[in-house]
Design a protein around this motif. Sequence first.
Motif, PDB file in Angstrom:
ATOM      1  N   MET A 194      19.395 -44.427   0.888  1.00  0.00           N
ATOM      2  CA  MET A 194      20.242 -43.240   1.021  1.00  0.00           C
ATOM      3  C   MET A 194      20.953 -42.936  -0.296  1.00  0.00           C
ATOM      4  SD  MET A 194      23.300 -42.541   3.740  1.00  0.00           S
ATOM      5  CE  MET A 194      24.505 -43.671   3.067  1.00  0.00           C
ATOM      6  N   SER A 198      19.832 -39.543  -2.254  1.00  0.00           N
ATOM      7  CA  SER A 198      20.836 -38.479  -2.337  1.00  0.00           C
ATOM      8  C   SER A 198      21.091 -38.105  -3.792  1.00  0.00           C
ATOM      9  CB  SER A 198      22.149 -38.913  -1.694  1.00  0.00           C
ATOM     10  OG  SER A 198      21.935 -39.224  -0.347  1.00  0.00           O
ATOM     11  N   ASN A 201      18.181 -36.026  -5.051  1.00  0.00           N
ATOM     12  CA  ASN A 201      18.206 -34.665  -4.514  1.00  0.00           C
ATOM     13  C   ASN A 201      19.297 -33.817  -5.163  1.00  0.00           C
ATOM     14  OD1 ASN A 201      16.205 -35.487  -2.820  1.00  0.00           O
ATOM     15  ND2 ASN A 201      17.533 -35.815  -1.069  1.00  0.00           N
ATOM     16  N   GLN A 205      18.612 -30.520  -7.529  1.00  0.00           N
ATOM     17  CA  GLN A 205      19.161 -29.216  -7.151  1.00  0.00           C
ATOM     18  C   GLN A 205      19.942 -28.593  -8.302  1.00  0.00           C
ATOM     19  OE1 GLN A 205      21.439 -29.935  -3.577  1.00  0.00           O
ATOM     20  NE2 GLN A 205      19.723 -29.437  -2.270  1.00  0.00           N
ATOM     21  N   ILE A 234      31.578 -28.337  -7.631  1.00  0.00           N
ATOM     22  CA  ILE A 234      30.586 -28.313  -6.552  1.00  0.00           C
ATOM     23  C   ILE A 234      30.281 -29.733  -6.095  1.00  0.00           C
ATOM     24  CG2 ILE A 234      28.168 -27.751  -6.007  1.00  0.00           C
ATOM     25  CD1 ILE A 234      28.454 -25.396  -8.010  1.00  0.00           C
ATOM     26  N   LEU A 238      30.314 -31.614  -2.397  1.00  0.00           N
ATOM     27  CA  LEU A 238      29.140 -32.270  -1.814  1.00  0.00           C
ATOM     28  C   LEU A 238      29.430 -33.744  -1.544  1.00  0.00           C
ATOM     29  CD1 LEU A 238      26.311 -30.751  -4.059  1.00  0.00           C
ATOM     30  CD2 LEU A 238      26.813 -30.173  -1.682  1.00  0.00           C
ATOM     31  N   LEU A 242      29.162 -35.707   2.033  1.00  0.00           N
ATOM     32  CA  LEU A 242      28.236 -36.822   2.200  1.00  0.00           C
ATOM     33  C   LEU A 242      28.973 -38.126   2.475  1.00  0.00           C
ATOM     34  CD1 LEU A 242      25.548 -35.901  -0.428  1.00  0.00           C
ATOM     35  CD2 LEU A 242      25.207 -36.165   2.015  1.00  0.00           C
TER      36      LEU A 242
ATOM     37  N   GLY B 135      14.941 -27.727  -2.298  1.00  0.00           N
ATOM     38  CA  GLY B 135      15.798 -27.977  -1.152  1.00  0.00           C
ATOM     39  C   GLY B 135      17.154 -27.313  -1.256  1.00  0.00           C
ATOM     40  N   ILE B 136      17.165 -26.103  -1.796  1.00  0.00           N
ATOM     41  CA  ILE B 136      18.409 -25.338  -1.844  1.00  0.00           C
ATOM     42  C   ILE B 136      18.193 -24.191  -0.882  1.00  0.00           C
ATOM     43  CG2 ILE B 136      19.899 -23.920  -3.308  1.00  0.00           C
ATOM     44  CD1 ILE B 136      18.785 -25.599  -5.657  1.00  0.00           C
ATOM     45  N   ILE B 154      28.038 -24.955  -2.577  1.00  0.00           N
ATOM     46  CA  ILE B 154      28.031 -26.173  -1.765  1.00  0.00           C
ATOM     47  C   ILE B 154      27.259 -25.939  -0.475  1.00  0.00           C
ATOM     48  CG2 ILE B 154      29.515 -27.747  -0.425  1.00  0.00           C
ATOM     49  CD1 ILE B 154      31.632 -27.412  -2.614  1.00  0.00           C
ATOM     50  N   ARG B 157      23.532 -26.065  -0.886  1.00  0.00           N
ATOM     51  CA  ARG B 157      22.895 -27.336  -1.227  1.00  0.00           C
ATOM     52  C   ARG B 157      23.083 -28.426  -0.191  1.00  0.00           C
ATOM     53  NH1 ARG B 157      24.582 -28.024  -7.610  1.00  0.00           N
ATOM     54  NH2 ARG B 157      24.544 -25.796  -8.136  1.00  0.00           N
ATOM     55  N   VAL B 158      24.152 -28.313   0.620  1.00  0.00           N
ATOM     56  CA  VAL B 158      24.533 -29.489   1.413  1.00  0.00           C
ATOM     57  C   VAL B 158      23.572 -29.794   2.557  1.00  0.00           C
ATOM     58  CG1 VAL B 158      26.062 -28.418   3.125  1.00  0.00           C
ATOM     59  CG2 VAL B 158      26.576 -30.696   2.256  1.00  0.00           C
ATOM     60  N   TRP B 160      20.171 -29.813   3.038  1.00  0.00           N
ATOM     61  CA  TRP B 160      19.117 -30.785   2.756  1.00  0.00           C
ATOM     62  C   TRP B 160      19.687 -32.138   2.371  1.00  0.00           C
ATOM     63  CZ3 TRP B 160      14.286 -31.064   3.997  1.00  0.00           C
ATOM     64  CH2 TRP B 160      13.529 -29.898   4.187  1.00  0.00           C
ATOM     65  N   LEU B 161      20.780 -32.116   1.622  1.00  0.00           N
ATOM     66  CA  LEU B 161      21.344 -33.392   1.187  1.00  0.00           C
ATOM     67  C   LEU B 161      21.732 -34.254   2.386  1.00  0.00           C
ATOM     68  CD1 LEU B 161      23.605 -32.548  -1.900  1.00  0.00           C
ATOM     69  CD2 LEU B 161      21.449 -33.786  -1.863  1.00  0.00           C
ATOM     70  N   VAL B 162      22.390 -33.636   3.357  1.00  0.00           N
ATOM     71  CA  VAL B 162      22.796 -34.389   4.538  1.00  0.00           C
ATOM     72  C   VAL B 162      21.565 -34.817   5.334  1.00  0.00           C
ATOM     73  CG1 VAL B 162      23.959 -34.229   6.762  1.00  0.00           C
ATOM     74  CG2 VAL B 162      25.092 -33.383   4.705  1.00  0.00           C
ATOM     75  N   LEU B 164      18.553 -35.346   4.382  1.00  0.00           N
ATOM     76  CA  LEU B 164      17.762 -36.381   3.737  1.00  0.00           C
ATOM     77  C   LEU B 164      18.529 -37.698   3.648  1.00  0.00           C
ATOM     78  CD1 LEU B 164      16.056 -34.169   1.044  1.00  0.00           C
ATOM     79  CD2 LEU B 164      15.090 -35.033   3.166  1.00  0.00           C
ATOM     80  N   ALA B 165      19.858 -37.609   3.557  1.00  0.00           N
ATOM     81  CA  ALA B 165      20.639 -38.841   3.582  1.00  0.00           C
ATOM     82  C   ALA B 165      20.445 -39.532   4.927  1.00  0.00           C
ATOM     83  CB  ALA B 165      22.117 -38.551   3.343  1.00  0.00           C
ATOM     84  N   LEU B 166      20.371 -38.745   5.994  1.00  0.00           N
ATOM     85  CA  LEU B 166      20.148 -39.332   7.311  1.00  0.00           C
ATOM     86  C   LEU B 166      18.736 -39.907   7.423  1.00  0.00           C
ATOM     87  CD1 LEU B 166      22.024 -36.814   9.634  1.00  0.00           C
ATOM     88  CD2 LEU B 166      22.793 -39.040   8.779  1.00  0.00           C
ATOM     89  N   PRO B 307      12.341 -32.445  -2.206  1.00  0.00           N
ATOM     90  CA  PRO B 307      13.127 -33.601  -1.766  1.00  0.00           C
ATOM     91  C   PRO B 307      12.672 -34.127  -0.417  1.00  0.00           C
ATOM     92  CG  PRO B 307      14.572 -31.854  -2.528  1.00  0.00           C
ATOM     93  CD  PRO B 307      13.190 -31.282  -2.498  1.00  0.00           C
TER      94      PRO B 307
END
Lengths: 332, 332
Positions: A194, A198, A201, A205, A234, A238, A242, B135-136, B154, B157-158, B160-162, B164-166, B307
């Motif tokens: 993770m 992260s 990614n 971005q 930004i 984020l 996260l 992934g934006i 934010i 972008r957020v 995909w970030l979340v 993919l973190a999961l 991503p």
Amino acid sequence: MLDQTIKNFISKDYFSLSASLSVGEAINCIRQYDDSSLHEYYLVNENQVLCGRVTLHCLLMAQPDQGIQTLALKNCYTLNAEDDQEEAARLFRQHSLFSLPIINDQLQLVGIVTYADGMHILLEEDQEDIERMMGISGEGNAVAYRDLTISQHIKNRVGWLVALALLGFISGSILMHYESALDQLVILAIYLPMIADSGGNAGSQSASVITRALALGELRLKDAWGIIRREFAISLGLAAILALVAMGRVWFFTSDYHLPGDLSVELVMLCISMALSIQVITSTLVGAGLPLIASYFKQDPAVVASPAITTLVDISGLLIYFFLASKLLLNG
Amino acid sequence: MLDQTIKNFISKDYFSLSASLSVGEAINCIRQYDDSSLHEYYLVNENQVLCGRVTLHCLLMAQPDQGIQTLALKNCYTLNAEDDQEEAARLFRQHSLFSLPIINDQLQLVGIVTYADGMHILLEEDQEDIERMMGISGEGNAVAYRDLTISQHIKNRVGWLVALALLGFISGSILMHYESALDQLVILAIYLPMIADSGGNAGSQSASVITRALALGELRLKDAWGIIRREFAISLGLAAILALVAMGRVWFFTSDYHLPGDLSVELVMLCISMALSIQVITSTLVGAGLPLIASYFKQDPAVVASPAITTLVDISGLLIYFFLASKLLLNG
């Protein structure tokens, strides 16, 4: 290839009008030349120096005995044959040009870039940017997928793959260095992907957003400081989001898990969300900074490929993660 | 947003010529209308049905008493107001159009997309593709970097970030599952990042090449089988080269390293290069396959972000790696 000049796209087979003609004479010349692909014509003086342009529309609106000089539009975007073709792409796109006159150092008209060639350059440049971002070498020469042989495809892709596989070795060495930490606390391994992903990614971005804005001329190198501050803001946002996600995940997961020694779930939560936050902030700044640095060294910002950023922030992520974990959780 | 129609870009403020006019009459109409942004005019019959186009150039070449119908160009690319704006971008780019007529189901001219709007759509579509690949989210509405607030950045972008973190959590669970393998053979951890990263890179490369070729209309869905076969051939070549690199790396590194039990360096070399090869082949095919699948379901191929591919092949890489390692090295 970096910095291809527009030389190859200059059409010598163009047609200019002497600025001293009348509208009627100009129309006669155009009729004789009869090139249906031209929609505007460039005016030159007796020394071939570019001195304006006229569109077919304004010739049609004018009286035949009027001098064309009086109705010429003076605002011409021009380039030099040695200029980068990327610049031509930018002008066509931003100013909806129909053609672009090319002049030499004496301001003499030496040729034009036609609309069709302008579109072709635009396509090449876009393709080149995308391929570079994905770590594909190629030369952005807009060769269709099918027209490349299999070995050319392999050649275009293998360079970055090998380079990054070797770089991945550094991450491996870091992992080995922290072997004992992993040994003591296997839970660290669970959150490792993770942290690494992260970062990759977030970095990709910001790199792609900044690269694109630079390519379109929305941002310039002189805005660098402002961009970095903005990306920092930004990335704070984020990172906060996260960190909350990571906390929730650790809380949910670790309730079933037997933690060694006197470690509290809260401390593990704190450590993992701190590592993730720092990683996201670092990666966003690295992703935004690298294209700016490339641009400072007069390189195409897109040369900083997304896979390279991913691999780089993999390394930084491991360092941040194990550093925090050994300080907070292992008292190392 | 997927599938935006060109509706918002249809200019109603256009000007069509009745097909029954003579060249002289048409020129008079154009003089009266006096819109310098138009370079070609569309002809309609008494029912407003589109029946050809004339350029200013061909009007200028013709005799005033000639009927414009005789010199009209019949080959018009047209679209319907409900068509995807991506289609308009493709037509402008591929056929160097100056404008694009929009017709309704009765073939009546209802408006045009101007050159400037065509360029704008082209820019939006390109930007949208790149942002999706990274992934934006955004809506590809070509808003400049500066014009978005920090919270909009934010928000874009957020997601995909979340997500993919999961997803990275799955990789973590796999790592934990193979905890004992890592425990027994720490050398496995050293090559782990190389396996994961190489897969991510190979997958992103093939995905971006295929997405681009689909977007430019170079490849169509019906070529899917040919593309997969071709990418398979490419991936075999890449896998062979990377396997050699990995072998060299293991050989060079492991000579100093004490291997447990009766493990031979050769077996470790074999295991790691096999895992890397299988991972590169799998990832290349996943990267090429996902845009084709998206396209089959009438989604934009670029929606399969790089991503996401990286995270997906991270998971497959871990499974391949630990499966091979437990079979070959640990007799598990």
